[in-house]
Design an enzyme around this catalytic site. Structure first.
Site, PDB file in Angstrom:
ATOM      1  N   THR A  68      37.819  34.781  33.258  1.00  0.00           N
ATOM      2  CA  THR A  68      36.727  34.182  32.494  1.00  0.00           C
ATOM      3  C   THR A  68      35.543  33.774  33.360  1.00  0.00           C
ATOM      4  O   THR A  68      34.483  33.460  32.823  1.00  0.00           O
ATOM      5  CB  THR A  68      37.231  32.937  31.745  1.00  0.00           C
ATOM      6  OG1 THR A  68      37.769  32.008  32.693  1.00  0.00           O
ATOM      7  CG2 THR A  68      38.299  33.306  30.723  1.00  0.00           C
ATOM      8  N   TYR A  83      38.515  37.025  38.528  1.00  0.00           N
ATOM      9  CA  TYR A  83      39.094  38.191  37.837  1.00  0.00           C
ATOM     10  C   TYR A  83      39.198  37.977  36.336  1.00  0.00           C
ATOM     11  O   TYR A  83      39.713  38.841  35.623  1.00  0.00           O
ATOM     12  CB  TYR A  83      40.485  38.492  38.418  1.00  0.00           C
ATOM     13  CG  TYR A  83      41.418  37.294  38.346  1.00  0.00           C
ATOM     14  CD1 TYR A  83      41.486  36.376  39.389  1.00  0.00           C
ATOM     15  CD2 TYR A  83      42.178  37.055  37.201  1.00  0.00           C
ATOM     16  CE1 TYR A  83      42.311  35.263  39.316  1.00  0.00           C
ATOM     17  CE2 TYR A  83      43.004  35.954  37.119  1.00  0.00           C
ATOM     18  CZ  TYR A  83      43.070  35.061  38.173  1.00  0.00           C
ATOM     19  OH  TYR A  83      43.872  33.955  38.080  1.00  0.00           O
ATOM     20  N   GLU A 116      40.134  25.027  36.022  1.00  0.00           N
ATOM     21  CA  GLU A 116      41.309  25.906  36.130  1.00  0.00           C
ATOM     22  C   GLU A 116      42.615  25.131  36.035  1.00  0.00           C
ATOM     23  O   GLU A 116      43.693  25.709  36.131  1.00  0.00           O
ATOM     24  CB  GLU A 116      41.271  26.700  37.436  1.00  0.00           C
ATOM     25  CG  GLU A 116      40.081  27.647  37.556  1.00  0.00           C
ATOM     26  CD  GLU A 116      40.101  28.759  36.515  1.00  0.00           C
ATOM     27  OE1 GLU A 116      41.145  28.971  35.882  1.00  0.00           O
ATOM     28  OE2 GLU A 116      39.060  29.405  36.338  1.00  0.00           O
TER      29      GLU A 116
HETATM   30  N1  PCA Z   1      39.366  32.304  35.275  1.00  0.00           N
HETATM   31  C1  PCA Z   1      39.557  32.442  36.697  1.00  0.00           C
HETATM   32  C2  PCA Z   1      41.023  32.533  36.873  1.00  0.00           C
HETATM   33  C3  PCA Z   1      41.549  32.955  35.544  1.00  0.00           C
HETATM   34  C4  PCA Z   1      40.431  32.811  34.609  1.00  0.00           C
HETATM   35  O1  PCA Z   1      40.402  33.124  33.456  1.00  0.00           O
HETATM   36  C5  PCA Z   1      38.858  33.664  37.166  1.00  0.00           C
HETATM   37  O2  PCA Z   1      38.047  34.239  36.428  1.00  0.00           O
HETATM   38  O3  PCA Z   1      39.100  34.093  38.296  1.00  0.00           O
END
Ligand code: PCA
Length: 128
Positions: free
Chosen positions: A12, A10, A78
């Site tokens: 990056t 959701y 993460e």
């Molecule tokens: N990257 C992960 C979690 C939050 C983010 O910025 C993602 O894109 O789901």
């Protein structure tokens, strides 16, 4: 053996966002999906965090099929070992037929009580 897993992204990790390549060259897009309407996105400073929210919203993102072997590197990115995010089984709609587990990174830090939640992360930041 190349086991595959499903990951709801959701932020990056979405297509067109800075860390998308971490999903690997063999990642397969499985569709635009959303969470159950009990979540919200917070702005963690240039990237979003998924948190449970009341009242909540259906957070919009993308479902990707990736190699299971990539999960350790994704967890490290993460910050799972340090506790910034946790990777949890997460129901999405529409749910992929015949496949149980969808993973998503949930933000695990405290957030403000009067937080403005978003339902989607875009290049311009949180959107309702
Ligand atoms: N990257 C992960 C979690 C939050 C983010 O910025 C993602 O894109 O789901």
């Amino acid at each position: 053996m190349n086991s595959r897993v499903l990951l709801f992204v959701y932020g990056t990790l979405k297509r067109g966002f800075p860390q998308h390549s971490l999903l690997g060259e063999d990642a397969v897009f499985r569709g635009a999906v959303r969470t159950e309407p009990s979540f919200g996105l917070v702005d963690c400073g240039g990237f979003p965090g998924l948190v449970e929210a009341e009242p909540g919203q259906a957070v919009r993102g993308e479902l990707w099929e990736v190699s299971e072997a990539l999960l350790p590197a994704l967890d490290t990115y993460e910050g799972v070992p340090e506790g910034e995010y946790v990777r949890l089984r997460t129901a999405v709609q529409p749910s992929p037929p015949g496949e149980g587990t969808v993973w998503a990174y949930h933000y695990s830090r405290e957030t403000g009580t009067d937080e403005e939640y978003g339902a989607e992360w875009t290049a311009a930041g949180l959107q309702r």
